[in-house]
Design an enzyme around this catalytic site. Sequence first.
Site, short mmCIF file in Angstrom:
data_model
loop_
_atom_site.label_atom_id
_atom_site.label_comp_id
_atom_site.label_asym_id
_atom_site.label_seq_id
_atom_site.Cartn_x
_atom_site.Cartn_y
_atom_site.Cartn_z
N GLU A 177 0.82 -1.22 0.00
CA GLU A 177 0.00 0.00 0.00
C GLU A 177 0.85 1.26 0.00
O GLU A 177 1.25 1.75 1.05
CB GLU A 177 -0.94 0.01 1.23
CG GLU A 177 -1.81 1.27 1.26
CD GLU A 177 -2.80 1.33 2.44
OE1 GLU A 177 -2.79 0.41 3.27
OE2 GLU A 177 -3.54 2.32 2.52
N LYS A 222 -2.53 -2.11 -3.07
CA LYS A 222 -3.57 -1.24 -2.51
C LYS A 222 -3.18 0.22 -2.73
O LYS A 222 -2.47 0.81 -1.93
CB LYS A 222 -3.75 -1.54 -1.01
CG LYS A 222 -4.76 -0.62 -0.31
CD LYS A 222 -5.19 -1.16 1.04
CE LYS A 222 -6.05 -0.15 1.78
NZ LYS A 222 -6.75 -0.71 2.93
P1 13P Z 1 -9.39 4.18 4.14
O1 13P Z 1 -10.21 3.40 3.13
O2 13P Z 1 -10.20 4.80 5.23
O3 13P Z 1 -8.42 5.12 3.47
O4 13P Z 1 -8.50 3.11 4.92
C1 13P Z 1 -7.93 2.09 4.23
C2 13P Z 1 -6.60 1.81 4.79
O5 13P Z 1 -6.32 0.71 5.19
C3 13P Z 1 -5.63 2.91 4.78
O6 13P Z 1 -4.41 2.43 5.22
#
Ligand code: 13P
Length: 341
Positions: A177, A222
């Site tokens: 991510e 992600k």
């Molecule tokens: P949000 O969808 O609230 O951005 O959170 C997802 C997430 O895991 C961010 O690290």
Amino acid sequence: MSDRLEDIALAMVADGKGLLAADESTSTIKKRFDTIGLDSTETSRRDYREMLFRADEAMKKYISGVILFEETLYQKAADGTPFVDLIKAAGSIPGIKVDLGAKPMAGFPGETITEGLDGLRERLADYYKAGARFAKWRGVIAIADGLPTWGSIKANSQALARYAALCQEAGIVPIVEPEVLMDGAPGTHDIAKCAEVTEWVLRTVFTDLYDARVKLEGMILKPNMVIDGKNARKASVAQVAEATVKVLKATVPSAVPGIAFLSGGQTTEEATAHLSAMNSAYDMPWKLTYSYGRALQDTALKAWGGRSENVAAGQRAFTHRARMNSLAATGTWQQDLEKAA
Ligand code: 13P
């Protein structure tokens, strides 16, 4: 279920399913509870998460996996059932946030480096024993005057790659991510700037994943969507979808089985509309789905309000959002379905 990384990754992005990001750290969940005037205690955190994980229809039909914070991975429901067992009983996969947070990066004012690599091999072995089959690590990239810098992008990208390699060694699918923030300060950049930075970040990340010998078939990306800053929102749904797909096609190899977006501060309905627009209008080599935190939970948190008599209302709100996003994951969401509910 198969223990192969490739099979776990495919299950995480199965048709019409996506991930529930319920991995808010203790300090983040406190901020969320503050909005409903609820104290954050081990018990209130348990009650809130139990409400979500016992929303049977949502969990069975729309949620392929749940990202947990370490406390929740080892926590039990009020009746003593481990949360991991509740999640598995619904046919969903338990996952774990393993990074230790984005910390100010020395020498790089306004930027952060995500920590947590030291001792990660040992922690992953423990999490595997506890039932986790995927993990998450979030690197954070802020857009501001003169930012981001190459130094911060490279350092965060290398940390993501080291993390991903350790996960795969442990039999755990890494969710990689790299988040280019839409809601960081000042949040006034336009969508073109977000596209440029997101492309730069994703190119760097996939180079570092290759150098770290990470198997692309056994990971999930992600990313943020390509969108203008929170204080300068202008782009239409179609423009966000087009810009996002363009950057992903230019940077994400087709060996990656799936891409599960973060919601990043978009409203619940925006996050759904954008995902649906991408899936309905474009042919893509990977699955595109959701790994939403706020966009799956905001309405449920409000409907619950911390009161036991509102558990069913909270579950209805969560199930509705999960169903809307499930439709978006197959490109079949329609605005009028929101009104009907
Ligand atoms: P949000 O969808 O609230 O951005 O959170 C997802 C997430 O895991 C961010 O690290």
